[in-house]
Design a protein around this motif. Sequence first.
Motif, PDB file in Angstrom:
ATOM      1  N   PRO A  94       8.774   5.097   2.037  1.00  0.00           N
ATOM      2  CA  PRO A  94       7.500   4.413   1.865  1.00  0.00           C
ATOM      3  C   PRO A  94       7.155   4.226   0.382  1.00  0.00           C
ATOM      4  N   HIS A  95       6.266   3.264   0.104  1.00  0.00           N
ATOM      5  CA  HIS A  95       5.803   3.061  -1.268  1.00  0.00           C
ATOM      6  C   HIS A  95       5.020   4.284  -1.725  1.00  0.00           C
ATOM      7  N   GLU A  96       5.239   4.724  -2.958  1.00  0.00           N
ATOM      8  CA  GLU A  96       4.542   5.900  -3.452  1.00  0.00           C
ATOM      9  C   GLU A  96       3.222   5.532  -4.122  1.00  0.00           C
ATOM     10  N   VAL A  97       3.001   4.223  -4.331  1.00  0.00           N
ATOM     11  CA  VAL A  97       1.759   3.772  -4.974  1.00  0.00           C
ATOM     12  C   VAL A  97       1.197   2.544  -4.238  1.00  0.00           C
ATOM     13  N   THR A  98      -0.026   2.189  -4.587  1.00  0.00           N
ATOM     14  CA  THR A  98      -0.622   0.942  -4.085  1.00  0.00           C
ATOM     15  C   THR A  98      -0.640  -0.037  -5.253  1.00  0.00           C
ATOM     16  N   ALA A  99      -0.245  -1.292  -4.995  1.00  0.00           N
ATOM     17  CA  ALA A  99      -0.213  -2.301  -6.062  1.00  0.00           C
ATOM     18  C   ALA A  99      -1.223  -3.393  -5.743  1.00  0.00           C
ATOM     19  N   ARG A 126       0.825  -1.204   0.000  1.00  0.00           N
ATOM     20  CA  ARG A 126       0.000   0.000   0.000  1.00  0.00           C
ATOM     21  C   ARG A 126       0.861   1.256   0.000  1.00  0.00           C
ATOM     22  N   GLN A 127       0.320   2.296  -0.581  1.00  0.00           N
ATOM     23  CA  GLN A 127       0.971   3.603  -0.569  1.00  0.00           C
ATOM     24  C   GLN A 127       1.255   4.005   0.887  1.00  0.00           C
ATOM     25  N   ASP A 128       2.413   4.592   1.116  1.00  0.00           N
ATOM     26  CA  ASP A 128       2.857   5.083   2.433  1.00  0.00           C
ATOM     27  C   ASP A 128       3.326   3.984   3.387  1.00  0.00           C
ATOM     28  N   GLU A 129       3.251   2.713   2.952  1.00  0.00           N
ATOM     29  CA  GLU A 129       3.812   1.626   3.761  1.00  0.00           C
ATOM     30  C   GLU A 129       5.317   1.588   3.524  1.00  0.00           C
ATOM     31  N   ILE A 130       6.083   1.299   4.550  1.00  0.00           N
ATOM     32  CA  ILE A 130       7.535   1.177   4.359  1.00  0.00           C
ATOM     33  C   ILE A 130       7.814  -0.074   3.527  1.00  0.00           C
ATOM     34  N   ALA A 131       8.728   0.058   2.561  1.00  0.00           N
ATOM     35  CA  ALA A 131       8.977  -1.048   1.620  1.00  0.00           C
ATOM     36  C   ALA A 131       9.671  -2.222   2.316  1.00  0.00           C
ATOM     37  N   ARG A 132       9.079  -3.408   2.163  1.00  0.00           N
ATOM     38  CA  ARG A 132       9.701  -4.618   2.716  1.00  0.00           C
ATOM     39  C   ARG A 132      10.606  -5.273   1.689  1.00  0.00           C
ATOM     40  N   VAL A 152      -0.895  -6.192 -12.709  1.00  0.00           N
ATOM     41  CA  VAL A 152      -1.057  -5.495 -11.430  1.00  0.00           C
ATOM     42  C   VAL A 152      -1.427  -4.043 -11.705  1.00  0.00           C
ATOM     43  N   LYS A 153      -2.362  -3.544 -10.907  1.00  0.00           N
ATOM     44  CA  LYS A 153      -2.773  -2.143 -11.068  1.00  0.00           C
ATOM     45  C   LYS A 153      -2.028  -1.288 -10.047  1.00  0.00           C
ATOM     46  N   LEU A 154      -1.373  -0.228 -10.522  1.00  0.00           N
ATOM     47  CA  LEU A 154      -0.685   0.704  -9.628  1.00  0.00           C
ATOM     48  C   LEU A 154      -1.516   1.975  -9.526  1.00  0.00           C
TER      49      LEU A 154
END
Lengths: 164, 240
Positions: free
Chosen positions: A97-102, A48-54, A64-66
């Motif tokens: 953080p992720h800039e988009v939601t995938a 998800r957007q704003d989640e720290i990248a794992r 996949v939709k971004l």
Amino acid sequence: MESAPQSRCINCAQRSDRFFCDLSADALQAFDQIKSVSHYQRGTVLFRQDEIARGIFLLCQGRVKLSVISDSGKRLTLRIVGPGEVLGLSACLSGGPHEVTAEMMDDAQVAMVKRKELLLFLRQHREACLHVVHLLSQDLHIAYDRVRAVGLGRTRRVRPEPVH
Amino acid sequence: MLSPYGLDIIESCLTCKVRADRIFCDLPAAALQCFEGIKYATAYPKGAVLFVEGQAPRGIFVLCKGRVKLSICASDGKTLIVKIAEPGEVLGLSASVSGKAYELTAETLDPCQVNFIKREDFLRFLRDHSEACFKVAEQLSEKYNNACHEVRALGLSHSAGEKLANLLLEWSSKNGEATKQEPRLKLALTHEEIAQMIGTSRETVTRLFADLRKRQIVQSKGSTLVIRNKAALRLLATNG
């Protein structure tokens, strides 16, 4: 028909057609060691957007939709990506953080590599690092196209010409 | 060396004092030595165009001093400022890597020092120095992040008022003013340029500022803007 996806990259028939995956045997072997393969259902959110990248997600099949989401919950699709694309790369490299939601659009196989292991892998395999630089450049081109379409695409209503 | 623009040119990266603070420039000694051999230190006046959108990539531009305006243009001449680049940033990176045309136009806002590296030299440099390759990936990630932010800000805000409020809040959060009750910010851009940043007209920006001042949400003292009512500005940023 496309052949079934392989859990080991070294046996994958589509490898040579895919930019990131087309690595030397040596690098591929190392990549096989650090990745984990999962099957996801349509509708699953990879990140998800704003989640720290794992880590990064390498799409073996499916789409996949971004999308980007505003604070008030409005959603805008940035793009739809297909097999061979790497997702979450920029957030992983910058540690932000992720800039988009995938979100998965099909049931499909996805390979995941944890951030720490990816960074180590990129430092050890220069060709993979160069591939990443190329992929990011392409992502950036597409993102700027979207900026152009969104920011400048709105046309003003043209007033009808006065009739003489 | 004193130059006509009042710029103190840093001739060599090896002796540059600010190198360690800049993501791209902080390279290991061997890579830096090689970089020194392929770069050209150049100075530009205010208003100079480094490259134009649609042009085939010649190479990359490392911004040492000054600010550069990055914009995209529509066929009807409408301009959108994507970003104001600060010292330490590398410009023309993705085009030089991919070989596609520059996707932005870069124009200097101040007298600038720019270190230019030819595309072929740069690509060879990346292949030979994995550390530099990694730093380029980091820079590209940051730019991607910024582009997504831009899409979000432009595509998901309703009104120009909402976009301006967002922009002012973003600027006020940058230089340690965020925690203050009444943050101050220096408006380094003209109304015209602010309009180009949020995709509206100069007249609208002037009207919006007048309205914000009338409602005592902001107060301007010369080029300094004081945000008097942060809560009201936040409300504007979410509701338009």
